[in-house]
Design an enzyme around this catalytic site. Structure first.
Site, PDB file in Angstrom:
ATOM      1  N   LYS A 178       0.855  -1.187   0.000  1.00 22.04           N
ATOM      2  CA  LYS A 178       0.000   0.000   0.000  1.00 22.04           C
ATOM      3  C   LYS A 178       0.891   1.237   0.000  1.00 22.04           C
ATOM      4  O   LYS A 178       1.755   1.379   0.870  1.00 22.04           O
ATOM      5  CB  LYS A 178      -0.867  -0.045   1.259  1.00 22.04           C
TER       6      LYS A 178
HETATM    7  C1  E4P Z   1      -8.253   1.506   4.228  1.00 22.05           C
HETATM    8  O1  E4P Z   1      -7.456   1.144   3.417  1.00 22.05           O
HETATM    9  C2  E4P Z   1      -8.139   2.802   4.913  1.00 22.05           C
HETATM   10  O2  E4P Z   1      -6.902   2.942   5.506  1.00 22.05           O
HETATM   11  C3  E4P Z   1      -9.259   2.962   5.902  1.00 22.05           C
HETATM   12  O3  E4P Z   1     -10.463   2.502   5.301  1.00 22.05           O
HETATM   13  C4  E4P Z   1      -9.395   4.353   6.462  1.00 22.05           C
HETATM   14  O4  E4P Z   1     -10.583   4.432   7.213  1.00 22.05           O
HETATM   15  P1  E4P Z   1     -10.869   5.635   8.235  1.00 22.05           P
HETATM   16  O5  E4P Z   1     -11.036   6.884   7.442  1.00 22.05           O
HETATM   17  O6  E4P Z   1     -12.117   5.226   8.939  1.00 22.05           O
HETATM   18  O7  E4P Z   1      -9.673   5.691   9.150  1.00 22.05           O
END
Ligand code: E4P
Length: 217
Positions: A83
């Site tokens: 990622k």
């Molecule tokens: C997923 O890849 C993201 O990091 C995550 O969905 C972020 O979610 P949040 O905005 O609730 O922290």
């Protein structure tokens, strides 16, 4: 629509996986902090439970360092998805890592143009953040719809991974729009099974059943 679970909580992942609810997992530095675990250790354990893609996020800001971190994370297991953030350096890292055969999830996407450029850099997944756009009074679901249109217009293969999902309605709308994947916290996935009419109907059935005086077992 594929379901990814957005957590580094191994027990929650294992429970949902046993129910067939987990096509993959997403983590980020905040979720690693919440788990209290070492990133390499916990990610390896998650990969031993889940067969699908498991996103593990780099933390450097420079492309070369992101690439080195991405390679180290990818060594954990064949189902690791590296990622990277949606920055210019992140896109450079995306191109190098995807050309080398790694799955790449480009995260922190907040605009259609960012999604367009990530697809051109070879992203396997693009992660538009719905909830965080809603938080600033914009409509995160509009972004999912725009990216769907743009990717379909040009037959981009990058999968739309709807992220930052906060509500069950986000899940319904992502499925309606045609997101390829949604990633949600375990509690949102569990809530998908709830309906007040189910609870009321079940209570009535059990009340009537008691009156029959019968037993099945
Ligand atoms: C997923 O890849 C993201 O990091 C995550 O969905 C972020 O979610 P949040 O905005 O609730 O922290």
């Amino acid at each position: 629509m594929k379901f990814f679970v957005d957590t580094a909580d191994v027990a929650a992942i294992a429970e949902l996986n046993a129910l067939g609810m987990v096509d993959g997992v997403t983590t980020n530095p905040s979720l690693i902090l919440k788990s209290g675990r070492d990133i390499l250790e916990v990610t390896k354990e998650i990969c031993s439970i889940v067969a699908g893609p498991v996103s593990a996020e780099v933390v450097s800001l420079k492309a070369d360092e992101m690439i080195a971190e991405g390679r180290k994370l990818a060594d954990i297991a064949p189902n690791i998805t590296v990622k990277v953030p949606l920055t210019w350096d992140g896109l450079k890292a995306c191109k190098v890592l995807s050309d080398a055969g790694h799955m790449v999830n480009v995260t922190l996407c907040f605009s259609a143009n960012q999604a367009l450029i990530a697809a051109k850099a070879g992203a396997t997944f693009i992660s538009p953040f719905i909830g965080r756009l809603d938080d600033i009074n914009m409509d995160g679901l509009d972004l999912i719809a725009d990216i769907r249109t743009i990717y379909d217009n040009y037959n981009f293969k990058t999968q739309i991974l709807a992220a930052s999902i906060r509500t069950v309605n986000h899940v319904t709308e992502c499925a309606r729009i045609g997101a390829d994947v949604m990633t949600a916290p375990p509690e949102v996935i569990r809530k998908l099974a709830s309906h007040p009419l189910t609870d009321a109907g079940l209570a009535q059935f059990l009340k009537d059943w008691e009156k029959t005086g019968q037993k099945i077992l």
